[in-house]
Design an enzyme around this catalytic site. Structure first.
Site, PDB file in Angstrom:
ATOM      1  N   ASP A 115       0.839  -1.202   0.000  1.00 37.34           N
ATOM      2  CA  ASP A 115       0.000   0.000   0.000  1.00 37.34           C
ATOM      3  C   ASP A 115       0.878   1.258   0.000  1.00 37.34           C
ATOM      4  OD1 ASP A 115      -2.511   1.177  -0.044  1.00 37.34           O
ATOM      5  OD2 ASP A 115      -2.748   1.166   2.134  1.00 37.34           O
ATOM      6  N   HIS A 136      -4.541   2.166  -7.234  1.00 38.95           N
ATOM      7  CA  HIS A 136      -5.710   1.974  -6.374  1.00 38.95           C
ATOM      8  C   HIS A 136      -6.996   1.759  -7.174  1.00 38.95           C
ATOM      9  CE1 HIS A 136      -3.379   2.854  -2.755  1.00 38.95           C
ATOM     10  NE2 HIS A 136      -4.423   2.421  -2.069  1.00 38.95           N
ATOM     11  N   HIS A 171      -6.898  -1.774  -8.118  1.00 40.38           N
ATOM     12  CA  HIS A 171      -7.236  -2.521  -6.896  1.00 40.38           C
ATOM     13  C   HIS A 171      -8.752  -2.552  -6.710  1.00 40.38           C
ATOM     14  CE1 HIS A 171      -8.863  -2.071  -2.836  1.00 40.38           C
ATOM     15  NE2 HIS A 171      -8.072  -3.079  -2.512  1.00 40.38           N
ATOM     16  N   HIS A 203      -5.864  -5.612   1.291  1.00 43.22           N
ATOM     17  CA  HIS A 203      -5.862  -4.401   0.456  1.00 43.22           C
ATOM     18  C   HIS A 203      -4.501  -4.166  -0.220  1.00 43.22           C
ATOM     19  CE1 HIS A 203      -6.596  -0.173  -0.608  1.00 43.22           C
ATOM     20  NE2 HIS A 203      -5.468   0.123  -0.002  1.00 43.22           N
TER      21      HIS A 203
END
Ligand SMILES: [Zn+2]
Length: 377
Positions: A178, A259, A262, A276
């Site tokens: 992340d 992201h 994702h 995540h």
């Protein structure tokens, strides 16, 4: 679509206070007393056993009256509403979130509903959720739904590294995934509006670069230290990178394709067991491919991510037989009109993103084949 509204203000925002160290819970009373006396403590059953009991006994000794709320596991609107009613009935005067990203995001929403301060106490370094003034909301089935924004960042973020060191190394690695996205995405988003509604400052750029530099210097070393529960300076540095630097960096630097991709992958059921940061890690490879990064640059990131066992091929993600139709659905979701992928400076459409996703898997697989990389024990 960088800055379509021609916004000129630069905005930097962050939590009022950040505290990190091996005795942070033990010393928490002195920091929390500024926020109130009757906190709602949001914590799931697992973290309650690991750190919740200890925190409650510390706070009770310091004169706090704690109302414990049992978090059930998903940062969904239903869970937020349920716990908000509970908090109102208990007449709490501030909120403490104890746990990981979903506990934290749920608690921020509760504090916002109540209009009271919030202290975030992370028990893992697996996401950059603690410092920001936003929550990521999911459906009860775990599908990405939306971002919710707040006027203010958390009043206090407190990270007890003697707790974090006991979390599985996989969580630290996810946090590295992340956090490694932060600078990669902020570079693309530098002319786009950030999560504070303004343009990135010079400081945001510096924070993002420091975040990335820390991960390249210490990421692997911290991951190994975590395996033997060795609370080393490298581990402390990576916890800070994953929590503070990445948190400030993504919020005020902006995010982009990693992201968004994702978020697209949350539609694939077989990936729901992934964290995540693990999906974001694959998104980093996709974004670098999308941006036409040269081979040396691309492989610098691939090498670091594999060194901490981040799953950056379809096979490692647990979807070895993923179909083109499924990947096109991911690309479509990543290109939703509200997605941050439009912060990219390159031309973007679903087809381009679909090919970048396939290209990312190919690049990582080729690197693995050539270097003989194996998942560490
Ligand atoms: Zn993230």
């Amino acid at each position: 679509m960088p800055n379509p509204k021609h916004i000129t203000e630069r905005i930097f925002q962050g939590p009022q206070k950040y505290i990190q160290g091996p005795n942070a819970i033990k010393n928490s009373g002195q920091y929390l007393k500024a926020l109130g006396k009757k906190p709602l403590l949001t914590v799931d059953d697992n973290v309650y056993e690991i750190a919740g009991k200890n925190l409650i006994s510390v706070l009770e000794k310091n004169g706090f009256t704690i109302h414990r709320a049992r978090f059930r596991g998903e940062a969904s609107v239903k869970e937020i509403d349920r716990l908000t009613v509970e908090a109102k009935d208990a007449q709490v005067d501030f909120v403490i979130a104890l746990g990981g990203g979903k506990t934290i995001d749920t608690s921020k929403a509760i504090a916002n509903h109540l209009g009271v301060p919030i202290a975030v106490m992370s028990t893992t370094a697996s996401t950059d959720a603690p410092c920001s003034a936003l929550s990521v909301l999911y459906s009860e089935e775990g599908l990405f739904e939306s971002y919710r924004f707040y006027q203010w960042n958390p009043n206090l973020v407190l990270v007890d590294t003697s707790v974090v060191i006991n979390a599985p190394p996989r969580m630290l690695a996810a946090g590295i995934g992340d956090a490694l996205a932060t600078n990669v995405e902020a570079r693309q988003a530098r002319y786009s509006v950030n999560f504070g509604g303004g343009m990135p400052t010079e400081l945001a750029g510096a924070v993002c670069r420091t975040c990335e530099g820390t991960l390249f210097r210490y990421g692997k070393q911290a991951y190994e230290a975590n395996k033997t529960r060795s609370l080393t300076p490298a581990f402390e540095a990576v916890v800070e990178a994953n929590t503070l630097l990445s948190g400030l960096g993504f919020e005020t630097g902006g995010i982009a394709a990693a992201h968004a991709i994702h978020n697209g992958f949350t539609a694939i059921e077989a990936m729901h067991g992934l964290m995540h940061g693990e999906k974001v890690a694959f998104g980093i490879v996709c974004q670098l491919i999308l941006d036409g990064a040269d081979t040396a640059e691309l492989e610098r990131y691939i090498d670091l991510m594999l060194s901490v066992d981040l799953p950056i091929t379809f096979e490692l993600l647990g979807i070895p037989k993923v179909t083109d139709a499924e990947l096109r659905a991911v690309a479509k979701a990543a290109c939703a009109p509200t997605e941050t992928i439009w912060n990219m400076e390159r031309a973007i459409n679903e087809d381009i993103v679909f090919h970048a996703i396939k290209g990312a898997d190919t690049a990582s697989r080729e690197f693995i084949r050539r270097t003989g990389w194996r998942k560490s024990a």
